[in-house]
Structures are given as C-alpha cells and as structure tokens.
Design a protein around this motif. Sequence first.
Motif, PDB file in Angstrom:
ATOM      1  N   PRO A  27       0.802  -1.232   0.000  1.00 49.82           N
ATOM      2  CA  PRO A  27       0.000   0.000   0.000  1.00 49.82           C
ATOM      3  C   PRO A  27       0.833   1.279   0.000  1.00 49.82           C
ATOM      4  O   PRO A  27       0.355   2.325  -0.413  1.00 49.82           O
ATOM      5  CB  PRO A  27      -0.838  -0.101   1.274  1.00 49.82           C
ATOM      6  CG  PRO A  27      -0.926  -1.557   1.544  1.00 49.82           C
ATOM      7  CD  PRO A  27       0.403  -2.114   1.098  1.00 49.82           C
ATOM      8  N   ASP A  30       1.435   1.397  -3.968  1.00 50.58           N
ATOM      9  CA  ASP A  30       0.173   1.557  -4.697  1.00 50.58           C
ATOM     10  C   ASP A  30      -0.951   1.116  -3.780  1.00 50.58           C
ATOM     11  O   ASP A  30      -1.151  -0.082  -3.559  1.00 50.58           O
ATOM     12  CB  ASP A  30       0.191   0.713  -5.981  1.00 50.58           C
ATOM     13  CG  ASP A  30      -1.095   0.823  -6.779  1.00 50.58           C
ATOM     14  OD1 ASP A  30      -2.024   1.537  -6.359  1.00 50.58           O
ATOM     15  OD2 ASP A  30      -1.169   0.178  -7.843  1.00 50.58           O
ATOM     16  N   GLY A  31      -1.677   2.060  -3.241  1.00 52.39           N
ATOM     17  CA  GLY A  31      -2.743   1.781  -2.279  1.00 52.39           C
ATOM     18  C   GLY A  31      -3.890   0.975  -2.842  1.00 52.39           C
ATOM     19  O   GLY A  31      -4.717   0.471  -2.089  1.00 52.39           O
ATOM     20  N   ARG A  32      -3.942   0.835  -4.158  1.00 51.00           N
ATOM     21  CA  ARG A  32      -5.027   0.081  -4.776  1.00 51.00           C
ATOM     22  C   ARG A  32      -4.534  -1.204  -5.443  1.00 51.00           C
ATOM     23  O   ARG A  32      -5.240  -1.799  -6.244  1.00 51.00           O
ATOM     24  CB  ARG A  32      -5.732   0.967  -5.784  1.00 51.00           C
ATOM     25  CG  ARG A  32      -6.339   2.188  -5.110  1.00 51.00           C
ATOM     26  CD  ARG A  32      -6.972   3.097  -6.084  1.00 51.00           C
ATOM     27  NE  ARG A  32      -8.160   2.432  -6.621  1.00 51.00           N
ATOM     28  CZ  ARG A  32      -9.167   3.054  -7.181  1.00 51.00           C
ATOM     29  NH1 ARG A  32      -9.153   4.353  -7.294  1.00 51.00           N
ATOM     30  NH2 ARG A  32     -10.198   2.382  -7.643  1.00 51.00           N
ATOM     31  N   PRO A  34      -4.037  -4.847  -6.301  1.00 47.95           N
ATOM     32  CA  PRO A  34      -4.796  -6.060  -5.979  1.00 47.95           C
ATOM     33  C   PRO A  34      -3.873  -7.156  -5.457  1.00 47.95           C
ATOM     34  O   PRO A  34      -2.660  -7.140  -5.696  1.00 47.95           O
ATOM     35  CB  PRO A  34      -5.413  -6.456  -7.323  1.00 47.95           C
ATOM     36  CG  PRO A  34      -4.494  -5.887  -8.338  1.00 47.95           C
ATOM     37  CD  PRO A  34      -3.931  -4.620  -7.730  1.00 47.95           C
ATOM     38  N   GLY A  66      -6.104   5.319   4.119  1.00 43.77           N
ATOM     39  CA  GLY A  66      -5.746   6.157   2.980  1.00 43.77           C
ATOM     40  C   GLY A  66      -5.839   7.629   3.319  1.00 43.77           C
ATOM     41  O   GLY A  66      -6.815   8.078   3.908  1.00 43.77           O
TER      42      GLY A  66
END
Length: 81
Positions: A27, A30-32, A34, A66
Amino acid sequence: MAPTPGARTREDGCTLDVLDRGPIHAPHIDGRAPFTRIAGVPGVSAQTVARRYRRLRTDAGLRVVGLTDPHQAARTQWLGG
C-alpha cells in the motif's frame, strides 16, 4: 520448527516473513494494488496473499488507512488534536 529465511520476530512474538511484508509494504507503493499483483512479487498465489493479509489484520492489528497527499493536491493539511 526452524524460522523462515528472512523472517523477523516482533516483540509480541509474531513472526513476519517475506510473504507478510508484501501486504504491509504494497500500500505504500500503490494503495489500490490487488492481491494478484502483490502475489506476483514473491511468486505465490493471490489466495496466499489474501490469507496472510487477513491474518495480519486479525492477529497483528494491521490497518490500511488512505490519506491524500496535500502537496500533490496543492492544499494545506490541517490536523486537529
């Protein structure tokens, strides 16, 4: 049982290995991201990463929060106390 190579033991006795550190570190990049992408780094299945993530949330208290970056948004960040 011998510890996993590269494993680190926390003060509370919880051992974190490279598979645990993936869902913790990802995270930040890249906090998104998968689980399928996170799983590609150590070469394991997405199900393994998801299982480790659930264990870290339940047993180790992992929380993913976030926050926007005020510098990128050209805004000032105000925190109240």
